[in-house]
Design a protein around this motif. Sequence first.
Motif, PDB file in Angstrom:
ATOM      1  N   TRP A   1      -5.954  -0.423 -42.379  1.00 28.41           N
ATOM      2  CA  TRP A   1      -6.523   0.841 -41.921  1.00 28.41           C
ATOM      3  C   TRP A   1      -7.449   1.508 -42.942  1.00 28.41           C
ATOM      4  O   TRP A   1      -8.450   2.127 -42.531  1.00 28.41           O
ATOM      5  CB  TRP A   1      -5.424   1.799 -41.457  1.00 28.41           C
ATOM      6  CG  TRP A   1      -4.499   2.310 -42.521  1.00 28.41           C
ATOM      7  CD1 TRP A   1      -3.296   1.799 -42.866  1.00 28.41           C
ATOM      8  CD2 TRP A   1      -4.706   3.436 -43.376  1.00 28.41           C
ATOM      9  NE1 TRP A   1      -2.727   2.518 -43.879  1.00 28.41           N
ATOM     10  CE2 TRP A   1      -3.571   3.542 -44.211  1.00 28.41           C
ATOM     11  CE3 TRP A   1      -5.718   4.366 -43.512  1.00 28.41           C
ATOM     12  CZ2 TRP A   1      -3.438   4.532 -45.178  1.00 28.41           C
ATOM     13  CZ3 TRP A   1      -5.605   5.364 -44.479  1.00 28.41           C
ATOM     14  CH2 TRP A   1      -4.478   5.440 -45.295  1.00 28.41           C
TER      15      TRP A   1
ATOM     16  N   HIS B   1     -12.539   2.916 -32.705  1.00 23.39           N
ATOM     17  CA  HIS B   1     -12.113   4.206 -33.243  1.00 23.39           C
ATOM     18  C   HIS B   1     -13.324   5.070 -33.597  1.00 23.39           C
ATOM     19  O   HIS B   1     -13.431   6.205 -33.131  1.00 23.39           O
ATOM     20  CB  HIS B   1     -11.265   4.012 -34.499  1.00 23.39           C
ATOM     21  CG  HIS B   1     -10.031   3.212 -34.296  1.00 23.39           C
ATOM     22  ND1 HIS B   1      -9.113   2.974 -35.303  1.00 23.39           N
ATOM     23  CD2 HIS B   1      -9.541   2.568 -33.204  1.00 23.39           C
ATOM     24  CE1 HIS B   1      -8.121   2.239 -34.848  1.00 23.39           C
ATOM     25  NE2 HIS B   1      -8.363   1.968 -33.576  1.00 23.39           N
TER      26      HIS B   1
ATOM     27  N   PHE C   1      -3.768  -2.900 -36.670  1.00 25.20           N
ATOM     28  CA  PHE C   1      -5.188  -3.154 -36.455  1.00 25.20           C
ATOM     29  C   PHE C   1      -5.559  -4.535 -36.991  1.00 25.20           C
ATOM     30  O   PHE C   1      -4.836  -5.101 -37.815  1.00 25.20           O
ATOM     31  CB  PHE C   1      -6.047  -2.089 -37.150  1.00 25.20           C
ATOM     32  CG  PHE C   1      -5.601  -0.677 -36.908  1.00 25.20           C
ATOM     33  CD1 PHE C   1      -5.286  -0.235 -35.636  1.00 25.20           C
ATOM     34  CD2 PHE C   1      -5.486   0.219 -37.964  1.00 25.20           C
ATOM     35  CE1 PHE C   1      -4.871   1.069 -35.410  1.00 25.20           C
ATOM     36  CE2 PHE C   1      -5.082   1.527 -37.757  1.00 25.20           C
ATOM     37  CZ  PHE C   1      -4.766   1.957 -36.475  1.00 25.20           C
TER      38      PHE C   1
ATOM     39  N   THR D   1      -8.091   6.658 -36.281  1.00 22.69           N
ATOM     40  CA  THR D   1      -7.424   5.589 -37.028  1.00 22.69           C
ATOM     41  C   THR D   1      -6.107   6.072 -37.624  1.00 22.69           C
ATOM     42  O   THR D   1      -5.071   5.407 -37.523  1.00 22.69           O
ATOM     43  CB  THR D   1      -8.346   5.065 -38.144  1.00 22.69           C
ATOM     44  OG1 THR D   1      -9.560   4.560 -37.558  1.00 22.69           O
ATOM     45  CG2 THR D   1      -7.675   3.955 -38.939  1.00 22.69           C
TER      46      THR D   1
ATOM     47  N   TYR E   1     -10.907   0.368 -42.329  1.00 23.07           N
ATOM     48  CA  TYR E   1     -11.515   1.048 -41.171  1.00 23.07           C
ATOM     49  C   TYR E   1     -12.204   2.333 -41.615  1.00 23.07           C
ATOM     50  O   TYR E   1     -13.331   2.626 -41.212  1.00 23.07           O
ATOM     51  CB  TYR E   1     -10.442   1.387 -40.140  1.00 23.07           C
ATOM     52  CG  TYR E   1     -10.254   0.380 -39.032  1.00 23.07           C
ATOM     53  CD1 TYR E   1     -10.319   0.769 -37.697  1.00 23.07           C
ATOM     54  CD2 TYR E   1     -10.002  -0.959 -39.299  1.00 23.07           C
ATOM     55  CE1 TYR E   1     -10.124  -0.135 -36.669  1.00 23.07           C
ATOM     56  CE2 TYR E   1      -9.817  -1.880 -38.279  1.00 23.07           C
ATOM     57  CZ  TYR E   1      -9.878  -1.469 -36.968  1.00 23.07           C
ATOM     58  OH  TYR E   1      -9.700  -2.377 -35.940  1.00 23.07           O
TER      59      TYR E   1
ATOM     60  N   ARG F   1      -2.303   4.964 -36.635  1.00 25.02           N
ATOM     61  CA  ARG F   1      -1.470   4.359 -37.685  1.00 25.02           C
ATOM     62  C   ARG F   1      -0.136   5.098 -37.813  1.00 25.02           C
ATOM     63  O   ARG F   1       0.909   4.481 -38.011  1.00 25.02           O
ATOM     64  CB  ARG F   1      -2.221   4.379 -39.024  1.00 25.02           C
ATOM     65  CG  ARG F   1      -1.516   3.575 -40.104  1.00 25.02           C
ATOM     66  CD  ARG F   1      -1.507   2.102 -39.765  1.00 25.02           C
ATOM     67  NE  ARG F   1      -0.569   1.349 -40.608  1.00 25.02           N
ATOM     68  CZ  ARG F   1       0.684   1.087 -40.306  1.00 25.02           C
ATOM     69  NH1 ARG F   1       1.195   1.515 -39.149  1.00 25.02           N
ATOM     70  NH2 ARG F   1       1.451   0.396 -41.113  1.00 25.02           N
TER      71      ARG F   1
END
Length: 227
Positions: A90, A70, A86, A76, A93, A80
């Motif tokens: 998230w 990403h 993932f 991201t 991330y 989502r």
Amino acid sequence: MSTPAVSMRAALAAEFLGTLLLLAIVVGSGIMGQRLAAGNVAVALLANAAATAAGLYVLIELLGPVSGAHFNPAVTLALRVQGRRFPAPWPYYLVAQAIGAVLGVWLAHAMFELPLWQPGTHARSGGAQALSEAVATFGLLLTILLGARFRPAALPALVASWIFAAYWFTASTSFANPAVTLARSLTQTFAGIRPQDVGGFVVAQILGMLAALLAMAALAGQGADDK
């Protein structure tokens, strides 16, 4: 950008490392391009765009199987919203991307013997800049969403090609990434942006992301096979 079963640690390391290297490429190539261009902004921009696109292609090819590659909070969040899962939560991330982006800017500064801490001074404000960021982010997200569904093998090249093109046809030179925007407010080099202009860019990027999701729903739908 689907991923096989990998550990949370590996996925977060990939997002951190990929975003760090992306920012080192963006800022470092901007510094080198400006130095070698001897005042020719077009040549500096060409070098910056080419290096960013090439580096992004490599990073997506190599790290995509680990984290999805990403390197961008907008990516991201969009995935989502579509219901993607993932290897790590998230929000993690987003944290990995933000920290990696800042450290990538500092790495570029260190490689060129510049002060690590230097808040940006490059003014990037106004309606045209905001519109450019919305368009750049819309195109990037639509490229990723459509590419992941219909041309997954070509996705690294598609993303790199969009970024190269958007450097040239948008007034903002296509940041298209909230983490990149935040990190580039910490450099006074060719790639920089003033801290006070970051908010407008991020709002425009989020709007571009939402528009891409709507366009994806209209063009391809969001069935279970998207997940």
